[in-house]
Design a protein around this motif. Structure first.
Motif, PDB file in Angstrom:
ATOM      1  N   ILE A 282     -31.963  21.895   2.293  1.00 38.09           N
ATOM      2  CA  ILE A 282     -30.879  21.589   3.221  1.00 38.09           C
ATOM      3  C   ILE A 282     -29.970  20.519   2.629  1.00 38.09           C
ATOM      4  O   ILE A 282     -28.736  20.609   2.722  1.00 38.09           O
ATOM      5  CB  ILE A 282     -31.447  21.135   4.581  1.00 38.09           C
ATOM      6  CG1 ILE A 282     -32.202  22.298   5.247  1.00 38.09           C
ATOM      7  CG2 ILE A 282     -30.336  20.630   5.501  1.00 38.09           C
ATOM      8  CD1 ILE A 282     -32.831  21.946   6.584  1.00 38.09           C
ATOM      9  N   GLU A 283     -30.571  19.508   2.008  1.00 33.67           N
ATOM     10  CA  GLU A 283     -29.771  18.456   1.372  1.00 33.67           C
ATOM     11  C   GLU A 283     -28.920  19.048   0.236  1.00 33.67           C
ATOM     12  O   GLU A 283     -27.777  18.628   0.030  1.00 33.67           O
ATOM     13  CB  GLU A 283     -30.704  17.378   0.821  1.00 33.67           C
ATOM     14  CG  GLU A 283     -31.545  16.699   1.879  1.00 33.67           C
ATOM     15  CD  GLU A 283     -30.957  15.401   2.378  1.00 33.67           C
ATOM     16  OE1 GLU A 283     -30.630  14.545   1.544  1.00 33.67           O
ATOM     17  OE2 GLU A 283     -30.822  15.248   3.605  1.00 33.67           O
ATOM     18  N   GLU A 284     -29.471  20.016  -0.469  1.00 35.22           N
ATOM     19  CA  GLU A 284     -28.732  20.668  -1.551  1.00 35.22           C
ATOM     20  C   GLU A 284     -27.563  21.476  -0.991  1.00 35.22           C
ATOM     21  O   GLU A 284     -26.441  21.408  -1.502  1.00 35.22           O
ATOM     22  CB  GLU A 284     -29.667  21.573  -2.347  1.00 35.22           C
ATOM     23  CG  GLU A 284     -29.014  22.272  -3.535  1.00 35.22           C
ATOM     24  CD  GLU A 284     -28.609  21.319  -4.646  1.00 35.22           C
ATOM     25  OE1 GLU A 284     -27.667  21.662  -5.395  1.00 35.22           O
ATOM     26  OE2 GLU A 284     -29.225  20.241  -4.763  1.00 35.22           O
ATOM     27  N   LEU A 285     -27.826  22.233   0.059  1.00 37.38           N
ATOM     28  CA  LEU A 285     -26.765  23.021   0.689  1.00 37.38           C
ATOM     29  C   LEU A 285     -25.661  22.121   1.243  1.00 37.38           C
ATOM     30  O   LEU A 285     -24.478  22.452   1.165  1.00 37.38           O
ATOM     31  CB  LEU A 285     -27.344  23.878   1.822  1.00 37.38           C
ATOM     32  CG  LEU A 285     -28.185  25.089   1.412  1.00 37.38           C
ATOM     33  CD1 LEU A 285     -28.956  25.623   2.619  1.00 37.38           C
ATOM     34  CD2 LEU A 285     -27.283  26.186   0.834  1.00 37.38           C
ATOM     35  N   ALA A 286     -26.050  20.975   1.801  1.00 33.24           N
ATOM     36  CA  ALA A 286     -25.097  20.075   2.438  1.00 33.24           C
ATOM     37  C   ALA A 286     -24.039  19.560   1.467  1.00 33.24           C
ATOM     38  O   ALA A 286     -22.937  19.176   1.894  1.00 33.24           O
ATOM     39  CB  ALA A 286     -25.832  18.900   3.087  1.00 33.24           C
ATOM     40  N   HIS A 296     -23.876  19.658  10.564  1.00 37.64           N
ATOM     41  CA  HIS A 296     -24.459  21.004  10.527  1.00 37.64           C
ATOM     42  C   HIS A 296     -24.705  21.544  11.939  1.00 37.64           C
ATOM     43  O   HIS A 296     -25.767  22.101  12.234  1.00 37.64           O
ATOM     44  CB  HIS A 296     -25.764  21.015   9.728  1.00 37.64           C
ATOM     45  CG  HIS A 296     -25.743  20.148   8.510  1.00 37.64           C
ATOM     46  ND1 HIS A 296     -24.758  20.255   7.547  1.00 37.64           N
ATOM     47  CD2 HIS A 296     -26.568  19.147   8.100  1.00 37.64           C
ATOM     48  CE1 HIS A 296     -24.987  19.358   6.597  1.00 37.64           C
ATOM     49  NE2 HIS A 296     -26.068  18.678   6.917  1.00 37.64           N
ATOM     50  N   GLU A 297     -23.720  21.347  12.799  1.00 35.45           N
ATOM     51  CA  GLU A 297     -23.840  21.812  14.179  1.00 35.45           C
ATOM     52  C   GLU A 297     -22.815  22.897  14.501  1.00 35.45           C
ATOM     53  O   GLU A 297     -23.179  23.996  14.895  1.00 35.45           O
ATOM     54  CB  GLU A 297     -23.723  20.640  15.149  1.00 35.45           C
ATOM     55  CG  GLU A 297     -24.908  19.673  15.038  1.00 35.45           C
ATOM     56  CD  GLU A 297     -24.753  18.452  15.916  1.00 35.45           C
ATOM     57  OE1 GLU A 297     -23.655  18.265  16.484  1.00 35.45           O
ATOM     58  OE2 GLU A 297     -25.719  17.664  16.023  1.00 35.45           O
ATOM     59  N   SER A 298     -21.536  22.568  14.320  1.00 35.48           N
ATOM     60  CA  SER A 298     -20.503  23.579  14.594  1.00 35.48           C
ATOM     61  C   SER A 298     -19.270  23.376  13.719  1.00 35.48           C
ATOM     62  O   SER A 298     -18.233  24.002  13.956  1.00 35.48           O
ATOM     63  CB  SER A 298     -20.107  23.517  16.071  1.00 35.48           C
ATOM     64  OG  SER A 298     -19.622  22.226  16.406  1.00 35.48           O
ATOM     65  N   ALA A 306     -23.903  28.409   7.233  1.00 35.70           N
ATOM     66  CA  ALA A 306     -23.636  29.681   6.541  1.00 35.70           C
ATOM     67  C   ALA A 306     -24.930  30.253   5.958  1.00 35.70           C
ATOM     68  O   ALA A 306     -25.155  31.465   5.985  1.00 35.70           O
ATOM     69  CB  ALA A 306     -22.603  29.467   5.439  1.00 35.70           C
ATOM     70  N   ALA A 307     -25.810  29.374   5.451  1.00 37.53           N
ATOM     71  CA  ALA A 307     -27.082  29.819   4.888  1.00 37.53           C
ATOM     72  C   ALA A 307     -27.983  30.402   5.973  1.00 37.53           C
ATOM     73  O   ALA A 307     -28.729  31.353   5.725  1.00 37.53           O
ATOM     74  CB  ALA A 307     -27.772  28.655   4.183  1.00 37.53           C
ATOM     75  N   ILE A 308     -27.896  29.841   7.173  1.00 40.58           N
ATOM     76  CA  ILE A 308     -28.672  30.393   8.286  1.00 40.58           C
ATOM     77  C   ILE A 308     -28.141  31.775   8.665  1.00 40.58           C
ATOM     78  O   ILE A 308     -28.896  32.726   8.868  1.00 40.58           O
ATOM     79  CB  ILE A 308     -28.634  29.442   9.500  1.00 40.58           C
ATOM     80  CG1 ILE A 308     -29.465  28.195   9.200  1.00 40.58           C
ATOM     81  CG2 ILE A 308     -29.139  30.147  10.762  1.00 40.58           C
ATOM     82  CD1 ILE A 308     -29.465  27.160  10.299  1.00 40.58           C
ATOM     83  N   ASP A 309     -26.807  31.889   8.741  1.00 37.93           N
ATOM     84  CA  ASP A 309     -26.194  33.182   9.073  1.00 37.93           C
ATOM     85  C   ASP A 309     -26.543  34.246   8.034  1.00 37.93           C
ATOM     86  O   ASP A 309     -26.710  35.429   8.374  1.00 37.93           O
ATOM     87  CB  ASP A 309     -24.674  33.042   9.165  1.00 37.93           C
ATOM     88  CG  ASP A 309     -24.245  32.202  10.374  1.00 37.93           C
ATOM     89  OD1 ASP A 309     -25.055  32.083  11.315  1.00 37.93           O
ATOM     90  OD2 ASP A 309     -23.118  31.673  10.355  1.00 37.93           O
ATOM     91  N   ASP A 310     -26.664  33.842   6.782  1.00 35.99           N
ATOM     92  CA  ASP A 310     -26.983  34.790   5.701  1.00 35.99           C
ATOM     93  C   ASP A 310     -28.481  35.068   5.580  1.00 35.99           C
ATOM     94  O   ASP A 310     -28.904  35.881   4.757  1.00 35.99           O
ATOM     95  CB  ASP A 310     -26.473  34.248   4.355  1.00 35.99           C
ATOM     96  CG  ASP A 310     -24.953  34.188   4.298  1.00 35.99           C
ATOM     97  OD1 ASP A 310     -24.313  34.876   5.111  1.00 35.99           O
ATOM     98  OD2 ASP A 310     -24.425  33.445   3.445  1.00 35.99           O
ATOM     99  N   GLY A 311     -29.291  34.374   6.381  1.00 37.51           N
ATOM    100  CA  GLY A 311     -30.736  34.571   6.322  1.00 37.51           C
ATOM    101  C   GLY A 311     -31.416  33.837   5.190  1.00 37.51           C
ATOM    102  O   GLY A 311     -32.605  34.051   4.919  1.00 37.51           O
ATOM    103  N   LEU A 318     -33.907  23.938  10.015  1.00 34.92           N
ATOM    104  CA  LEU A 318     -32.780  23.068  10.367  1.00 34.92           C
ATOM    105  C   LEU A 318     -33.088  22.272  11.626  1.00 34.92           C
ATOM    106  O   LEU A 318     -32.772  21.073  11.706  1.00 34.92           O
ATOM    107  CB  LEU A 318     -31.510  23.892  10.551  1.00 34.92           C
ATOM    108  CG  LEU A 318     -30.252  23.093  10.952  1.00 34.92           C
ATOM    109  CD1 LEU A 318     -29.960  22.008   9.926  1.00 34.92           C
ATOM    110  CD2 LEU A 318     -29.053  24.016  11.106  1.00 34.92           C
ATOM    111  N   GLU A 319     -33.712  22.911  12.628  1.00 34.96           N
ATOM    112  CA  GLU A 319     -34.052  22.203  13.857  1.00 34.96           C
ATOM    113  C   GLU A 319     -35.035  21.079  13.574  1.00 34.96           C
ATOM    114  O   GLU A 319     -34.919  19.971  14.120  1.00 34.96           O
ATOM    115  CB  GLU A 319     -34.634  23.184  14.880  1.00 34.96           C
ATOM    116  CG  GLU A 319     -33.614  24.125  15.504  1.00 34.96           C
ATOM    117  CD  GLU A 319     -32.502  23.365  16.213  1.00 34.96           C
ATOM    118  OE1 GLU A 319     -32.804  22.378  16.928  1.00 34.96           O
ATOM    119  OE2 GLU A 319     -31.327  23.739  16.043  1.00 34.96           O
TER     120      GLU A 319
END
Length: 366
Positions: A282-286, A296-298, A306-311, A318-319
């Motif tokens: 997550i830190e890398e994606l951020a 990383h909310e909206s 975007a990574a969550i949407d892409d699976g 994240l939660e």
């Protein structure tokens, strides 16, 4: 420290982790005639210390008692008076690592559980459903301590299907980037040789909830029944606190083990770096988010969402990340007035942005 006394200390204390660096750090106290030793147990203001003269009982009153992070703890290297009734610990040497947790979510105090640890073994029972969020919490504290975490899935004999066991190991590995995950069975002796090889030669602390099989695992690593073991409840897999103090014991294959009581509450204590390592992906994606302070909310252009949407990233991760970061911010803010002010300022800023967005939306709908 004279060459003779240095050699005596080395031969007596090397099984407990004494080395030339510790000898150099202790030299000023040796000049005062004090004895070096390692704390193997602490109990109500007194401790057992292994020294070149054997195991001594010493009082810790001379060491600052008002700061809970500066009290003597299991694993500390200390300077002890050579004689006296009672004997006193004069000081402890600077810690290489320290495992600290928050004593309570309502207080701003930390509790030190063990010091100078090389490996933090997080024991997780396979007798009950895996709680990955709890594993992540333990790992955050372990990383923050400076030790190398290791997850041990105990009671692997209760999962006889190798495919199912492999999936469970993989689930934990996904939640523990950079951490070795081992499935072991103390009852059958499976996986113990690998575990002993990983932690041998250093200091390992054994962590986990009651019922996780820590005492059974400790006995297996120590080669004898040193720790009491009680059966867990069938209804929830939990056990009583069979270990009530933190004890440091020598393993027959080299290295020492600190067993700890089962931890019901595992509160973070200024563990932002540890949380970051547990959630490294997550830190890398951020880093690719459009805004450097993205929550990383909206936010638009959020690479994490975007990574969550892409699976690519499980939403559960994240939660869990958000929860631990919020908790860590709260405990740090309790002890850092400047940070408290910064957090309040950030809340106001985000509140203003949200209010402006709502007003713009209402204006658009009119």
């Amino acid at each position: 420290m004279t060459s003779t006394s240095r050699s005596t200390a080395h031969s007596a204390l090397s099984p407990y982790g004494w080395d030339e660096d510790w000898a150099d750090a202790f030299a000023p106290y040796a000049a005062e005639g004090l004895l070096p030793g390692r704390v193997v147990r602490v109990d109500r203001g007194q401790c057992d210390v292994v020294t070149p003269d054997g195991v001594l009982r010493a009082d810790t009153a001379f060491v600052t008692p008002h700061d809970p992070l500066r009290v003597v703890c299991t694993g500390d290297w200390v300077a002890v008076e050579p004689d006296g009734d009672p004997r006193y610990v004069r000081t402890y040497l600077p810690r290489r690592t320290a495992f600290v947790r928050s004593t309570s979510s309502k207080r701003s105090e930390g509790q030190i559980l063990a010091a100078n640890v090389d490996h933090a073994i997080v024991a997780v029972s396979l007798a009950v459903e895996l709680d990955l969020a709890r594993v992540e919490r333990f790992l955050a504290l372990a990383w923050e301590s400076g030790a190398q975490p290791l997850v041990v899935l105990t009671k692997a004999d209760l999962v006889p299907d190798p495919v199912t066991l492999a999936h469970l190991v993989q689930d934990v590995e996904t939640s523990a980037p950079g951490v070795t995950v081992l499935a072991v069975s103390a009852a059958l002796g499976e996986g113990l040789d690998v575990l002993a090889a990983v932690v041998g030669g250093g200091t390992a602390v054994l962590l986990g909830q009651s019922g996780a099989g820590k005492s059974t695992l400790a006995n297996a690593l120590l080669g004898e029944d040193v720790m009491d073991v009680q059966a867990t409840r069938d209804v929830d897999g939990k056990g009583r606190h069979t270990t009530t103090t933190r004890n440091l014991l020598v393993m027959p294959g080299g290295g020492v083990l600190i067993d700890t009581p089962g931890l019901r509450g595992v509160g973070l204590w200024d563990a932002g770096g540890g949380v970051g390592q547990v959630f490294a992906e997550i830190e890398e994606l951020a880093r690719d988010c459009r805004f450097h302070d993205c929550a990383h909310e909206s936010e638009p252009g959020c690479a994490v969402l975007a990574a969550i949407d892409d699976g690519e990233l499980p939403e559960r991760r994240l939660e869990s990340y958000r929860k631990l970061m919020r908790e860590n911010q709260r405990i740090v803010a309790k002890t850092d007035a400047r940070l408290r002010a910064e957090i309040r300022k950030e809340w106001k800023r985000r509140g203003a942005i949200g209010k402006a967005a709502m007003e713009a939306k209402r204006g658009h709908l009119r």
